[in-house]
Each structure stands twice: as structure tokens, then as C-alpha cells.
Design a protein around this motif. Structure first.
Motif, short mmCIF file in Angstrom:
data_model
loop_
_atom_site.label_atom_id
_atom_site.label_comp_id
_atom_site.label_asym_id
_atom_site.label_seq_id
_atom_site.Cartn_x
_atom_site.Cartn_y
_atom_site.Cartn_z
N GLY A 96 7.79 -8.22 -8.39
CA GLY A 96 6.91 -7.71 -7.33
C GLY A 96 7.16 -8.37 -5.99
O GLY A 96 7.87 -9.37 -5.88
N ASN A 140 5.67 -9.85 -2.02
CA ASN A 140 4.61 -10.74 -1.54
C ASN A 140 3.95 -10.16 -0.28
O ASN A 140 4.45 -10.34 0.84
CB ASN A 140 5.20 -12.13 -1.26
CG ASN A 140 4.12 -13.11 -0.81
OD1 ASN A 140 2.96 -12.74 -0.63
ND2 ASN A 140 4.51 -14.36 -0.62
N PRO A 141 2.81 -9.47 -0.45
CA PRO A 141 2.16 -8.84 0.72
C PRO A 141 1.67 -9.85 1.76
O PRO A 141 1.53 -9.51 2.93
CB PRO A 141 0.98 -8.07 0.12
CG PRO A 141 0.79 -8.59 -1.26
CD PRO A 141 2.07 -9.23 -1.69
N ASP A 142 1.45 -11.10 1.33
CA ASP A 142 0.92 -12.10 2.28
C ASP A 142 1.90 -12.43 3.41
O ASP A 142 1.49 -12.85 4.48
CB ASP A 142 0.57 -13.41 1.56
CG ASP A 142 -0.55 -13.19 0.56
OD1 ASP A 142 -1.28 -12.19 0.74
OD2 ASP A 142 -0.67 -13.98 -0.39
N HIS A 155 -1.43 -2.70 -1.50
CA HIS A 155 -1.32 -4.12 -1.82
C HIS A 155 -0.93 -4.31 -3.29
O HIS A 155 0.03 -5.01 -3.63
CB HIS A 155 -2.66 -4.80 -1.52
CG HIS A 155 -2.72 -6.25 -1.89
ND1 HIS A 155 -3.06 -6.68 -3.15
CD2 HIS A 155 -2.47 -7.37 -1.16
CE1 HIS A 155 -3.02 -8.00 -3.18
NE2 HIS A 155 -2.66 -8.44 -2.00
N ASP A 156 -1.71 -3.66 -4.17
CA ASP A 156 -1.51 -3.86 -5.60
C ASP A 156 -0.16 -3.31 -6.07
O ASP A 156 0.53 -3.93 -6.88
CB ASP A 156 -2.66 -3.22 -6.39
CG ASP A 156 -3.96 -3.95 -6.12
OD1 ASP A 156 -3.91 -5.03 -5.48
OD2 ASP A 156 -5.03 -3.46 -6.53
N TYR A 186 2.52 -2.93 -4.29
CA TYR A 186 3.62 -3.74 -3.75
C TYR A 186 3.75 -5.03 -4.55
O TYR A 186 4.84 -5.46 -4.91
CB TYR A 186 3.36 -4.04 -2.27
CG TYR A 186 4.53 -4.66 -1.57
CD1 TYR A 186 5.76 -4.00 -1.51
CD2 TYR A 186 4.44 -5.91 -0.95
CE1 TYR A 186 6.85 -4.57 -0.86
CE2 TYR A 186 5.52 -6.48 -0.30
CZ TYR A 186 6.73 -5.80 -0.26
OH TYR A 186 7.81 -6.36 0.38
N LYS A 187 2.61 -5.61 -4.85
CA LYS A 187 2.61 -6.88 -5.58
C LYS A 187 3.14 -6.71 -7.01
O LYS A 187 3.79 -7.61 -7.56
CB LYS A 187 1.18 -7.43 -5.62
CG LYS A 187 1.16 -8.92 -5.58
CD LYS A 187 -0.17 -9.52 -5.41
CE LYS A 187 0.01 -11.00 -5.69
NZ LYS A 187 -1.18 -11.74 -5.61
N SER A 188 2.85 -5.54 -7.58
CA SER A 188 3.30 -5.33 -8.97
C SER A 188 4.77 -4.92 -9.03
O SER A 188 5.37 -4.91 -10.11
CB SER A 188 2.45 -4.22 -9.61
OG SER A 188 2.85 -2.98 -9.08
#
Ligand code: TYM
Length: 373
Positions: free
Chosen positions: A301, A303-305, A327-328, A330-332
Motif C-alpha cells: 500500500g 502512504n497518504p500522509d 485514503h483507505d 490508497y493505503k491498502s
């Protein structure tokens, strides 16, 4: 080792630690209690409040106390016209527009063409003055109310402003400007003097209307340094201390450190950029929080941060559910970096098309927003 960063009205560098800044700048965190209190008057919370983009304040409680007693406040914010308006500048202005609508407040908008002339060795006064009116089109394009919104260039409204600036200047020492802004003996007297001009709109309506009116200043945290000085001095002059509501920075396109800067073209998207330019800049420069290969991205996945496309969507996508899904996914690893960039491009293209149309229409009504003497 603690991370190093710098925030002054003229420079933002490094990875900003906003918790530290709250302490350093003597402001308070926007907490849940305050948000509830705002909501009582506005019915809903602007997404920039829900997401803590407006993360800190000073004396907002006082503004609401007075408002509840029937003593309405006015809004004051501004722009230093050194170039075209970029998306970062729009952040406090979009929120200010919401405040104007919800509280039916006047807006006093300062264009510091004097500041940009003094601080920027490459800029002539004719140019910063011209840019003041170009930038004013972006303000008007956001929909601020005519008759309740007053935009002025420091140079063209100088007679009115100067009379008040010298009252501030009389009470401001060079040791204070050195300590507050990091200015030195080698800096011009113009630089040391300038903050007095930025102080004036924080009490000018009280002077002109002959009664004390509370003032709320929404802007990014960098400008709060000016108003710390303003607060002390205008209080001595017999006016209310201006309150502030401060936002975090929209990051530069090229990475999460520092802020978007109008003088470095590849770090910024301007309100006047054509759709092809926006597309190209984002595809080429937007810092990615994705993995090196598609396989790795799918597996671990993104890192949206730290991903600038995602961070920008936090500032421009109003829909919480949609943002959370992005967000979810992208992270996954379900959503790839390229796909995330396309979502941002689509969002900004639609936003800027409307903005640019409004901006052209604003030319016809510009004069009715401007104060001059
Ligand atoms: P200026 O032109 O540097 O910035 C205009 C406004 O935009 C904010 N800002 C940002 N917000 C989010 N993300 C960013 N990357 C970003 N970069 C800038 C600034 O905080 C500001 O609110 N001296 C001022 C003009 C001014 C002013 C004021 C600003 C005069 N009076 C009162 C705020 C309030 C200046 O040069 O702003």
C-alpha cells in the motif's frame, strides 16, 4: 534529534511541527469544545474546521462571546502581491468566504504591494501594485459579497493607512521587530516599519466608524507573528485585540516539506494555470507516497500522509466519505499513485474552470470592491 524547521511571514522551511508552533507563537489549539460552540451558530462545520486545517486560534472565544451579546465582528485578511495567486492562498480565503456568509460579516482585505516591493529586490512598485489588482480578481471570484467586502492596496489607500500606521510605529521598537521576525541591523528600515502597516486593518474599521468593533483574522499561521505585536499595541491605543484563526500550509507539489511558494513555479499550481499545465505539473512533480513497483504497492500500500496528491485532496475535496474511501484504498494498495493523481487532476480541473470563469467576470465589478483615497 528534533526536526528543524522555520516559519516566518517570509519563509517556511523544513517539516513544520504544528504542535511546537502553537507553543512558540502563543496560540491555542482549536479543540472539540470550540468546534461545538462554532457549530451552534453555523449549523454545520466547514470541512477545513472538521479536518483541523484551521488548527489554532487566539481569542476566538472572545469573538463568540461578543457575537452572542449582539456585538458583531468583521473579518480581516490579505495578500502580498508578488506574483499570481496559487492554490495555497485560496485556502484561508475560501474559509473566510464561509465565515462571511455564516456570520454576515464585513471583510477588509489588504493588498500589501508596499511589502512585496520592500522585501523583494527584483520587484518594482508598479509591478506589485498591478499584481494587487490581478490578485483581487481571485478574491472576488470566490464570491465575497459586494458592499460588505473592501479590498485595498497599501499604496493606493496610503493616506488613510499611514495616519494609523504611525500610531503603531510610535509604540514599536526595533528590538521587538528583531526578536519577532529575525530582522537585523542590516535590514532596511522599510522592513522594520512594514509590520505597522499590516497592523492597521486590525483596528481601522473601529477608527472609521467611531466605535470598537471586534476583528477576526483568518490566515495561515505564518502571518500570526505580525498580529502578536498588533494585539499588544492596539490594546494600548484603546481598541480590542484582534483575534485570529490560523490554518496549516498546503504543501508544495514537490514534497511535504515547506509550503507552496509563489516564486518557485514547479512547487505551485496557480489559479491562472491552463488545464494542460495543471495536468502536466501534477503528473510530473506531485510527490508520491507510493511504492517503487506496482507489485510492491499492491502488497504494502501507499502512504497518504506524505503523498501530496492525497494531501491536496484534503484541502479541496469537501466530501468526507469520498476522501476517506480514497485514503483507505490508497493505503491498502488498491489505488495506485497514478490513479490518485488523476483524481486530483479531475478535481482541480473542475474547480479551476469555474474559478477562472468567475475571475474574468470579476474584472467588470472590480472597482466596486476597491477602497482608495
Ligand atoms: P501571502 O501573500 O504570503 O499569503 C496570502 C495568504 O495565504 C496564506 N498562505 C497559505 N495558506 C495555506 N497554504 C500555503 N501554502 C500558503 N501560503 C500562504 C497566508 O498566510 C496568507 O493568509 N503579508 C501578507 C498579506 C497580508 C495578510 C494580512 C495576510 C496583509 N494583511 C492579514 C493575512 C492576514 C502576505 O504576504 O500574505
Amino acid at each position: 534529534m528534533p526536526k528543524e524547521f522555520t516559519v516566518t511571514p517570509w519563509k517556511v522551511e523544513g517539516e513544520v511541527d504544528y504542535t511546537k508552533l502553537i507553543k512558540e507563537f502563543g496560540v491555542q489549539e482549536v479543540n472539540e469544545k470550540l468546534l461545538e460552540r462554532i457549530k451552534k451558530h453555523t449549523g454545520e462545520l466547514h470541512y477545513m474546521l472538521r479536518r483541523k486545517i484551521f488548527f489554532s486560534h487566539i481569542d476566538l472565544g472572545f469573538i463568540l462571546d461578543e457575537y452572542e451579546k449582539g456585538n458583531k465582528f468583521y473579518l480581516y485578511t490579505g495578500r502580498g502581491p508578488s506574483g499570481n495567486t496559487h492554490l495555497g492562498h485560496l485556502v484561508p480565503w475560501m474559509f473566510t468566504k464561509w465565515l462571511q456568509d455564516k456570520f454576515d460579516a464585513e471583510l477588509w482585505f489588504q493588498m500589501t504591494d508596499d511589502e512585496k516591493f520592500i522585501f523583494n529586490p527584483e520587484l518594482e512598485l508598479e509591478e506589485t501594485n498591478r499584481l494587487a489588482y490581478e490578485n483581487a480578481l481571485d478574491v472576488i471570484a470566490l464570491g465575497f459579497k459586494r458592499g460588505k467586502t473592501f479590498i485595498f492596496s497599501d499604496v493606493d489607500y496610503g493616506k488613510t493607512l499611514y495616519k494609523q500606521a504611525i500610531r503603531v510605529a510610535k509604540r514599536l521598537t526595533v528590538s521587538t521587530t528583531k526578536a519577532a521576525f529575525g530582522l537585523t541591523d542590516s535590514d532596511s528600515v522599510g522592513k522594520h516599519f512594514f509590520t505597522t502597516v499590516q497592523s492597521v486593518p486590525a483596528f481601522l474599521p473601529s477608527v472609521l466608524k467611531g466605535k470598537n468593533i471586534p476583528c477576526l483574522i483568518p490566515c495561515a499561521i505564518d502571518q500570526s507573528v505580525h498580529f502578536r505585536l498588533t494585539r499588544d499595541i492596539v490594546h494600548k491605543l484603546g481598541y480590542y485585540k484582534p483575534a485570529g484563526l490560523y490554518n496549516v500550509f498546503l504543501p508544495a507539489l514537490t514534497g511535504p516539506k515547506g509550503k507552496m511558494s509563489a516564486s518557485i513555479a514547479e512547487t505551485a499550481v496557480y489559479t491562472t494555470d491552463a488545464p494542460e499545465v495543471v495536468e502536466k505539473k501534477i503528473r510530473k512533480y506531485a510527490f508520491s507516497g507510493g511504492r517503487d513497483t506496482v507489485e510492491e504497492h499492491r502488497k504494502h500500500g501507499g502512504n497518504p500522509d506524505i503523498d501530496v496528491s492525497y494531501q491536496w485532496l484534503r484541502f479541496f475535496e469537501e466530501d468526507d466519505k469520498k476522501l476517506e474511501r480514497i485514503h483507505d484504498e490508497y493505503k491498502s494498495g488498491k489505488l495506485l499513485s497514478g490513479e490518485l493523481k488523476e483524481i486530483l487532476i479531475e478535481k482541480l480541473t473542475v474547480f479551476l474552470k469555474k474559478h477562472q470563469e468567475n475571475r474574468e467576470r470579476a474584472r467588470k465589478v472590480l472597482d466596486s470592491y476597491i477602497l482608495k483615497d
